[in-house]
Design an enzyme around this catalytic site. Structure first.
Site, PDB file in Angstrom:
ATOM      1  N   ASP A 241       0.607  -1.684   0.072  1.00 34.78           N
ATOM      2  CA  ASP A 241      -0.127  -0.036  -0.345  1.00 34.78           C
ATOM      3  C   ASP A 241       0.984   1.123   0.109  1.00 34.78           C
ATOM      4  O   ASP A 241       2.155   1.633   1.168  1.00 34.78           O
ATOM      5  CB  ASP A 241      -1.182  -0.211   1.672  1.00 34.78           C
ATOM      6  CG  ASP A 241      -2.376   0.808   1.030  1.00 34.78           C
ATOM      7  OD1 ASP A 241      -2.811   0.637   0.487  1.00 34.78           O
ATOM      8  OD2 ASP A 241      -1.648   2.344   1.717  1.00 34.78           O
ATOM      9  N   ASN A 249      -2.310  12.991  -4.206  1.00 35.61           N
ATOM     10  CA  ASN A 249      -3.700  13.336  -5.317  1.00 35.61           C
ATOM     11  C   ASN A 249      -3.965  14.631  -4.769  1.00 35.61           C
ATOM     12  O   ASN A 249      -4.197  15.698  -5.002  1.00 35.61           O
ATOM     13  CB  ASN A 249      -4.706  12.897  -5.354  1.00 35.61           C
ATOM     14  CG  ASN A 249      -4.223  11.349  -6.170  1.00 35.61           C
ATOM     15  OD1 ASN A 249      -3.838  11.317  -6.894  1.00 35.61           O
ATOM     16  ND2 ASN A 249      -5.070   9.887  -5.432  1.00 35.61           N
ATOM     17  N   HIS A 254      -4.168  14.482  -9.973  1.00 38.33           N
ATOM     18  CA  HIS A 254      -4.803  13.019  -9.981  1.00 38.33           C
ATOM     19  C   HIS A 254      -3.470  12.503 -10.739  1.00 38.33           C
ATOM     20  O   HIS A 254      -3.156  11.272 -11.197  1.00 38.33           O
ATOM     21  CB  HIS A 254      -6.149  12.825  -9.829  1.00 38.33           C
ATOM     22  CG  HIS A 254      -6.921  12.834  -9.060  1.00 38.33           C
ATOM     23  ND1 HIS A 254      -7.539  11.314  -8.182  1.00 38.33           N
ATOM     24  CD2 HIS A 254      -7.658  14.024  -8.325  1.00 38.33           C
ATOM     25  CE1 HIS A 254      -7.710  12.482  -7.084  1.00 38.33           C
ATOM     26  NE2 HIS A 254      -8.084  13.538  -7.240  1.00 38.33           N
ATOM     27  N   ASP A 258      -1.355   9.659 -10.920  1.00 33.71           N
ATOM     28  CA  ASP A 258      -1.577   8.304 -11.573  1.00 33.71           C
ATOM     29  C   ASP A 258      -0.134   7.705 -12.238  1.00 33.71           C
ATOM     30  O   ASP A 258       0.345   6.520 -12.281  1.00 33.71           O
ATOM     31  CB  ASP A 258      -2.220   8.476 -12.799  1.00 33.71           C
ATOM     32  CG  ASP A 258      -3.368   8.450 -12.495  1.00 33.71           C
ATOM     33  OD1 ASP A 258      -4.007   8.224 -11.776  1.00 33.71           O
ATOM     34  OD2 ASP A 258      -4.423   8.939 -14.121  1.00 33.71           O
ATOM     35  N   GLU A 284      -4.504   2.528  -4.395  1.00 33.38           N
ATOM     36  CA  GLU A 284      -2.919   2.110  -4.383  1.00 33.38           C
ATOM     37  C   GLU A 284      -2.387   1.446  -3.459  1.00 33.38           C
ATOM     38  O   GLU A 284      -1.134   0.884  -3.413  1.00 33.38           O
ATOM     39  CB  GLU A 284      -2.131   3.450  -2.891  1.00 33.38           C
ATOM     40  CG  GLU A 284      -3.537   3.289  -1.560  1.00 33.38           C
ATOM     41  CD  GLU A 284      -4.418   4.497  -1.172  1.00 33.38           C
ATOM     42  OE1 GLU A 284      -4.562   4.884  -0.159  1.00 33.38           O
ATOM     43  OE2 GLU A 284      -5.215   4.129  -2.642  1.00 33.38           O
TER      44      GLU A 284
END
Length: 360
Positions: A241, A249, A254, A258, A284
């Site tokens: 994680d 973010n 975002h 990404d 994630e």
């Protein structure tokens, strides 16, 4: 027959959302029909010289279109220079009196130009071998037969003016018809199989990272657990994680988030062995299935953590990943239990300060 095939292929092209590849095939079939019509007109002495030139121009263009069909289907651009080069070369050669007046020169010239397009077509078929294997085999058989036929036509004439088997124009047209039908049907099958493959691939892969998705994880995980249970061996699961992903973010957008996900997917792909498996669970969270004992799995997890922490080119601050590890030796062969145990270990890593590896 060729006209009907051209119509049906064009209809199939529009049915598949205006497939440019199939439109090229339809154009090739239409040109082949035109070329054969002109050749038949030549047989009944309607402007023989004119029909020799332009009938073969249409047939060469037909082969160029069929090559372009497979090229476009493979995701490449049409090459107009190559498409017109063959027909143009034929027209130029026919302006040469010695060439135009020699039946062998015309046969050899046309056959040689055709062979070049056949070889280029075979190259494009080879590029599709991983998408649709059985249809590609059919296309290969069609192309090999066609190439051998035109290679044979390059054999020189003997003193009597014929080879040991000089194919008549009717036989040549028949062979060309079979080739066009075989290539058209083979291409349609390849298109169908490739579409099915793409849908199947899309259903099992994450579109952002390209890694297998949650569905693929459970299918592959159960398959590997069954294999290990039956044949013996070790297996461990890593639950990963990304740390502070929400902050990335919120602070950087975002799009940057990404890129971080894609970067971590690259770290996994670079550090895993061929027999290992990784997937994006969602958000994630990533999962790695390692066919190794717990010690090897812990070493791999640490290697992944360090590699991701060293990715400084994303300009989002220090990157980190918390990893939880569970293995079948302590948790058994139940996939859900292994994932749950690895998930708890991952949260333990979070509570221990993040960017570390935890074991149950």
């Amino acid at each position: 027959i060729l006209l009907l095939l051209a119509v049906f292929t064009a209809l199939a092209a529009f049915h598949e959302g205006r497939s440019h590849a199939l439109l090229w095939m339809a154009s090739g079939l239409l040109l082949a029909a035109l070329g054969y019509m002109l050749q038949f007109a030549r047989l009944i002495n309607i402007s023989p010289a004119f029909m020799v030139v332009w009938g073969n121009v249409a047939l060469i263009l037909s082969q160029a279109c069929m090559w372009t069909n497979l090229r476009v289907f493979g995701g490449k651009a049409a090459r107009w220079v190559v498409i017109v080069a063959g027909p143009l070369l034929w027209v130029v050669l026919c302006q040469w009196q010695d060439f135009a007046g020699s039946i062998y020169a015309r046969i050899a010239g046309f056959s040689l130009i055709s062979l070049v397009y056949i070889l280029w077509t075979a190259k494009e078929v080879w590029a599709l071998r991983f998408i649709a294997r059985r249809p590609v085999l059919l296309l290969w058989l069609v192309l090999i037969e066609h190439a051998l036929y035109y290679a044979y036509r390059l054999l020189p004439f003997n003193s009597a003016g014929i080879t040991w088997f000089s194919p008549s124009i009717s036989f040549t047209l028949f062979e060309g018809l079979l080739f066009s039908i075989g290539l058209a049907y083979g291409t349609l099958i390849v298109v169908r199989d490739a579409i099915e493959w793409r849908y199947c691939h899309a259903s099992l892969h994450d579109p952002l990272t390209g890694l297998p998705n949650r569905r693929a994880l459970f299918e592959k995980g159960k398959e590997l657990l069954t294999k290990v249970q039956e044949q013996g061996g070790a297996l461990a699961i890593l639950m990963c994680d990304l740390d502070n992903f929400k902050r990335i973010n919120d602070q950087y957008g975002h799009d940057k988030g990404d890129k971080v996900l894609v970067a971590f997917a690259g770290v996994l792909s670079h550090n895993l062995r061929q027999e290992d498996f990784c997937a994006r669970m969602g958000g994630e969270e990533f999962v790695v299935i390692v066919q190794a004992d717990s010690q090897t799995a812990l070493q791999l997890a640490e290697r992944i953590r360090k590699a991701f922490a060293q990715a400084h080119d994303l300009s989002v601050g220090q990157l980190g990943v918390s990893i939880g590890v569970a293995d079948i030796e302590t948790q058994g062969h139940n996939l859900d239990k292994l994932l749950s145990c690895a998930d708890k270990a991952m949260y333990r890593a979070k509570e221990s300060g993040r960017n570390c590896v935890a074991w149950p």
